[in-house]
Design a protein around this motif. Sequence first.
Motif, PDB file in Angstrom:
ATOM      1  N   ASP A   6       0.722  -1.366   0.237  1.00 37.93           N
ATOM      2  CA  ASP A   6      -0.200   0.000  -0.033  1.00 37.93           C
ATOM      3  C   ASP A   6       0.820   1.254  -0.012  1.00 37.93           C
ATOM      4  OD1 ASP A   6      -2.256  -1.546   0.252  1.00 37.93           O
ATOM      5  OD2 ASP A   6      -2.395  -1.748   2.327  1.00 37.93           O
ATOM      6  N   GLU A   9       2.292   1.710  -3.484  1.00 40.32           N
ATOM      7  CA  GLU A   9       1.174   2.476  -4.303  1.00 40.32           C
ATOM      8  C   GLU A   9       1.183   3.922  -4.201  1.00 40.32           C
ATOM      9  OE1 GLU A   9      -0.516   1.473  -6.994  1.00 40.32           O
ATOM     10  OE2 GLU A   9       1.053  -0.277  -6.729  1.00 40.32           O
ATOM     11  N   ASP A  10       1.240   4.467  -2.604  1.00 38.23           N
ATOM     12  CA  ASP A  10       1.061   5.769  -2.347  1.00 38.23           C
ATOM     13  C   ASP A  10       2.334   6.642  -3.165  1.00 38.23           C
ATOM     14  OD1 ASP A  10      -1.213   5.365  -1.017  1.00 38.23           O
ATOM     15  OD2 ASP A  10      -0.336   5.245   1.032  1.00 38.23           O
ATOM     16  N   LYS A  12       4.022   5.567  -5.897  1.00 33.52           N
ATOM     17  CA  LYS A  12       3.775   5.746  -7.095  1.00 33.52           C
ATOM     18  C   LYS A  12       3.002   7.093  -7.388  1.00 33.52           C
ATOM     19  CE  LYS A  12       4.289   0.920  -8.357  1.00 33.52           C
ATOM     20  NZ  LYS A  12       3.558  -0.242  -8.992  1.00 33.52           N
ATOM     21  N   ASN A  13       2.113   7.280  -6.636  1.00 31.64           N
ATOM     22  CA  ASN A  13       1.286   8.555  -6.938  1.00 31.64           C
ATOM     23  C   ASN A  13       1.620   9.909  -6.723  1.00 31.64           C
ATOM     24  OD1 ASN A  13      -1.003   6.695  -8.008  1.00 31.64           O
ATOM     25  ND2 ASN A  13      -1.624   6.091  -5.838  1.00 31.64           N
ATOM     26  N   LEU A  14       2.795   9.986  -5.803  1.00 32.75           N
ATOM     27  CA  LEU A  14       3.366  11.192  -5.501  1.00 32.75           C
ATOM     28  C   LEU A  14       3.819  11.916  -6.859  1.00 32.75           C
ATOM     29  CD1 LEU A  14       5.701  10.278  -2.554  1.00 32.75           C
ATOM     30  CD2 LEU A  14       3.303  11.308  -2.613  1.00 32.75           C
ATOM     31  N   SER A  15       4.037  13.316  -6.814  1.00 32.76           N
ATOM     32  CA  SER A  15       4.629  13.905  -7.813  1.00 32.76           C
ATOM     33  C   SER A  15       6.042  13.627  -8.019  1.00 32.76           C
ATOM     34  CB  SER A  15       4.335  15.423  -7.657  1.00 32.76           C
ATOM     35  OG  SER A  15       5.113  15.925  -6.607  1.00 32.76           O
ATOM     36  N   GLU A  18       8.009  15.349  -5.121  1.00 29.92           N
ATOM     37  CA  GLU A  18       7.597  14.807  -3.956  1.00 29.92           C
ATOM     38  C   GLU A  18       8.624  13.278  -3.633  1.00 29.92           C
ATOM     39  OE1 GLU A  18       3.108  15.759  -2.715  1.00 29.92           O
ATOM     40  OE2 GLU A  18       3.473  14.293  -4.234  1.00 29.92           O
ATOM     41  N   LYS A  19       8.551  12.689  -4.842  1.00 26.18           N
ATOM     42  CA  LYS A  19       9.400  11.469  -4.805  1.00 26.18           C
ATOM     43  C   LYS A  19      10.897  11.864  -4.617  1.00 26.18           C
ATOM     44  CE  LYS A  19       6.375   8.971  -8.302  1.00 26.18           C
ATOM     45  NZ  LYS A  19       6.037   8.492  -9.411  1.00 26.18           N
TER      46      LYS A  19
END
Length: 70
Positions: A6, A9-10, A12-15, A18-19
């Motif tokens: 989980d 997956e979170d 992966k959804n970051l900009s 943010e990554k």
Amino acid sequence: MRRFADIVEDVKNLSIEEKGELSEILNHIRIDERREEILKNHHLGLDELKSGKLKFYDKAEDVINTLNED
């Protein structure tokens, strides 16, 4: 407690920005943990030195012979 999958997956959804920040944070955490490990080993070595358990050798051959002893 959240599952690792989980969290991935979170992430992966970051900009992208943010990554990048997360990567820097994780790198700093790893560095700090390694420093703590090194300090712990340092203190253990000092304790062994004070108790007389720590041995010093002048030649590699002596180290090898000690390691091969039963």
